[in-house]
Motif scaffolding. Structure first.
Motif, PDB file in Angstrom:
ATOM      1  N   THR A 131      -3.551   1.941   7.315  1.00  0.00           N
ATOM      2  CA  THR A 131      -4.677   2.874   7.485  1.00  0.00           C
ATOM      3  C   THR A 131      -4.202   4.322   7.459  1.00  0.00           C
ATOM      4  O   THR A 131      -4.838   5.195   6.844  1.00  0.00           O
ATOM      5  N   ALA A 176      -7.631   4.538  -2.800  1.00  0.00           N
ATOM      6  CA  ALA A 176      -8.356   3.876  -1.719  1.00  0.00           C
ATOM      7  C   ALA A 176      -9.132   2.673  -2.244  1.00  0.00           C
ATOM      8  O   ALA A 176      -9.164   1.608  -1.614  1.00  0.00           O
ATOM      9  N   GLN A 177      -9.758   2.833  -3.399  1.00  0.00           N
ATOM     10  CA  GLN A 177     -10.524   1.742  -3.983  1.00  0.00           C
ATOM     11  C   GLN A 177      -9.618   0.559  -4.333  1.00  0.00           C
ATOM     12  O   GLN A 177      -9.937  -0.601  -4.062  1.00  0.00           O
ATOM     13  N   ALA A 233       0.672   4.179  -2.795  1.00  0.00           N
ATOM     14  CA  ALA A 233       0.540   5.611  -2.507  1.00  0.00           C
ATOM     15  C   ALA A 233       1.581   6.438  -3.242  1.00  0.00           C
ATOM     16  O   ALA A 233       1.299   7.562  -3.684  1.00  0.00           O
ATOM     17  N   LEU A 259      -3.444   5.408   3.908  1.00  0.00           N
ATOM     18  CA  LEU A 259      -4.668   5.693   3.161  1.00  0.00           C
ATOM     19  C   LEU A 259      -5.313   6.991   3.641  1.00  0.00           C
ATOM     20  O   LEU A 259      -5.869   7.753   2.842  1.00  0.00           O
ATOM     21  N   ALA A 260      -5.243   7.260   4.966  1.00  0.00           N
ATOM     22  CA  ALA A 260      -5.827   8.491   5.495  1.00  0.00           C
ATOM     23  C   ALA A 260      -5.114   9.727   4.963  1.00  0.00           C
ATOM     24  O   ALA A 260      -5.733  10.783   4.759  1.00  0.00           O
ATOM     25  N   LEU A 294      -6.626  10.619   1.316  1.00  0.00           N
ATOM     26  CA  LEU A 294      -8.066  10.477   1.192  1.00  0.00           C
ATOM     27  C   LEU A 294      -8.615  11.100  -0.086  1.00  0.00           C
ATOM     28  O   LEU A 294      -9.673  10.704  -0.573  1.00  0.00           O
ATOM     29  N   ILE A 323       0.838  -1.206   0.000  1.00  0.00           N
ATOM     30  CA  ILE A 323       0.000   0.000   0.000  1.00  0.00           C
ATOM     31  C   ILE A 323       0.867   1.248   0.000  1.00  0.00           C
ATOM     32  O   ILE A 323       0.533   2.258  -0.640  1.00  0.00           O
ATOM     33  N   ALA A 325      -6.632  -0.118  -3.043  1.00  0.00           N
ATOM     34  CA  ALA A 325      -6.059  -0.695  -1.828  1.00  0.00           C
ATOM     35  C   ALA A 325      -7.069  -1.565  -1.086  1.00  0.00           C
ATOM     36  O   ALA A 325      -6.738  -2.660  -0.614  1.00  0.00           O
ATOM     37  N   MET A 326      -8.310  -1.103  -0.986  1.00  0.00           N
ATOM     38  CA  MET A 326      -9.320  -1.874  -0.259  1.00  0.00           C
ATOM     39  C   MET A 326      -9.652  -3.172  -0.991  1.00  0.00           C
ATOM     40  O   MET A 326      -9.791  -4.234  -0.371  1.00  0.00           O
ATOM     41  N   ARG A 366      -7.453  10.824  -2.954  1.00  0.00           N
ATOM     42  CA  ARG A 366      -7.209   9.952  -4.107  1.00  0.00           C
ATOM     43  C   ARG A 366      -8.122   8.725  -4.004  1.00  0.00           C
ATOM     44  O   ARG A 366      -7.775   7.703  -3.435  1.00  0.00           O
ATOM     45  N   TYR A 367      -9.323   8.878  -4.551  1.00  0.00           N
ATOM     46  CA  TYR A 367     -10.339   7.828  -4.450  1.00  0.00           C
ATOM     47  C   TYR A 367      -9.878   6.544  -5.128  1.00  0.00           C
ATOM     48  O   TYR A 367     -10.122   5.447  -4.624  1.00  0.00           O
TER      49      TYR A 367
END
Length: 349
Positions: free
Chosen positions: A174, A187-188, A119, A177-178, A181, A115, A190-191, A183-184
């Protein structure tokens, strides 16, 4: 006095091994028939037979069976075998039936490193970056675990340390990713990747993951003798020529290679490394210290289990249920039962 020489497999054990192999073949055949498009087993076999003979296939059959389902099935088998053998090595190394890459935070450490790469956009630089980051994350977590537990061997301390490292690696992911935030897409991605899935994977992922995982499984089996001797205790193993430091270093590289490559290819697949060695011992009647048989058995059963879970996820819902979510659900229940059993054994002593 009983002989310490390992006996060959009995007729019953040979039959069990044959049954395990047949189950793997049947699971692969069934998996090729599940999913969008109505393809029976006869049509699947005819399609692959024609492809192997160099004949031109009907476009729909080639797109669905050859380009989508076949690499997914092969990758499922590969990942399951790799994670199963990584679990057997981890349990042998720590001499603990509750140890596994997922429980001890090794998989989450690999995920956090990947992750971090997502990023920074490192995964877009070269194909080898994501596997390298996953391997380094797994190795770093395993190194921390060695350092923190080297002076204490009790079960509770090992598990608590693993839980802490798991939580720490998850918190790092986490926080990353925070910080991004806005960069949608990140996040998508990574999840979806954290849930562990074979969706969108094809011959590309199968191609670059096959080499490291096959090398890792071969190296894992090569460690079977020192792992057997380690069961006798570190001091006894040392007198028989097993170097604790060298074994730990080699095992760390093997587990890091297997877990890192698997995590980089399909995301986080939890609890396979915990469950599979136990299934191998119980289904095939393998003694806990017989790693020469336990490791290949874990590869076979791990491959079958991973493929079965992925096939079940595809059959249950039209959108496909991520296999990582299913293995975590089933593995969590298995872990609680195993923990309770180990606690009862400890109380009886």
């Amino acid at each position: 006095m009983k002989s310490s020489v390992a006996r060959g497999p009995t007729h019953k054990q040979s039959a069990l091994w044959l049954a395990a192999g047949l189950a793997l073949v049947l699971a692969a055949g069934l998996a090729l028939t599940v999913g969008p498009g109505e393809f029976g087993l006869a049509e699947v076999l005819a399609t692959f037979g024609a492809k192997l003979r160099g004949l031109e296939l009907e476009p729909r059959a080639e797109a669905i069976l050859w380009e989508l389902r076949l690499p997914r099935v092969l990758l499922s088998l590969l990942i399951g075998a790799g994670l199963g053998s990584a679990g057997a090595v981890t349990q042998g190394l720590f001499r603990n039936p509750l140890a596994s890459p997922g429980v001890l935070g090794i998989s989450t450490g690999a995920a956090a490193a990947v992750i971090f790469g997502f990023a920074l956009g490192l995964d877009e630089q070269a194909l080898w970056v994501t596997p390298a980051l996953a391997g380094l994350g797994a190795l770093a977590t395993l190194g921390l675990l060695f350092g923190l537990t080297s002076r204490r061997q009790d079960l509770a301390y090992l598990l608590l340390t693993g839980v802490a490292l798991n939580a720490l690696a998850g918190a790092v992911a986490t926080v990353i990713l925070a910080l991004f935030l806005d960069r949608y897409a990140l996040a998508q991605k990574a999840m979806a990747w954290m849930m562990g899935s074979f969706d969108g994977r094809g011959f590309t992922q199968l191609g670059w993951a096959s080499g490291p995982i096959l090398v890792g499984m071969t190296a894992a089996w090569a460690l079977h003798r020192p792992l057997d001797l380690l069961v006798l205790g570190e001091e006894t193993a040392a007198t028989l020529g097993v170097s604790r430091g060298r074994l730990r270093a080699l095992a760390a590289v093997v587990v890091g290679l297997l877990v890192g490559t698997s995590t980089a290819a399909v995301g986080v697949i939890g609890f396979v490394g915990l469950v599979v060695p136990h299934l191998a011992r119980s289904l095939l009647g393998i003694a806990g210290h017989a790693h020469a048989r336990l490791l290949p058995a874990s590869m076979i059963i791990g491959a079958t289990l991973m493929l079965a879970v992925d096939t079940l996820g595809r059959a249950l819902t039209p959108t496909f249920l991520a296999p990582g979510a299913l293995t975590s659900l089933l593995g969590g229940v298995f872990f609680l039962g195993l923990l309770r059993r180990q606690t009862q054994i400890g109380d009886q002593r």
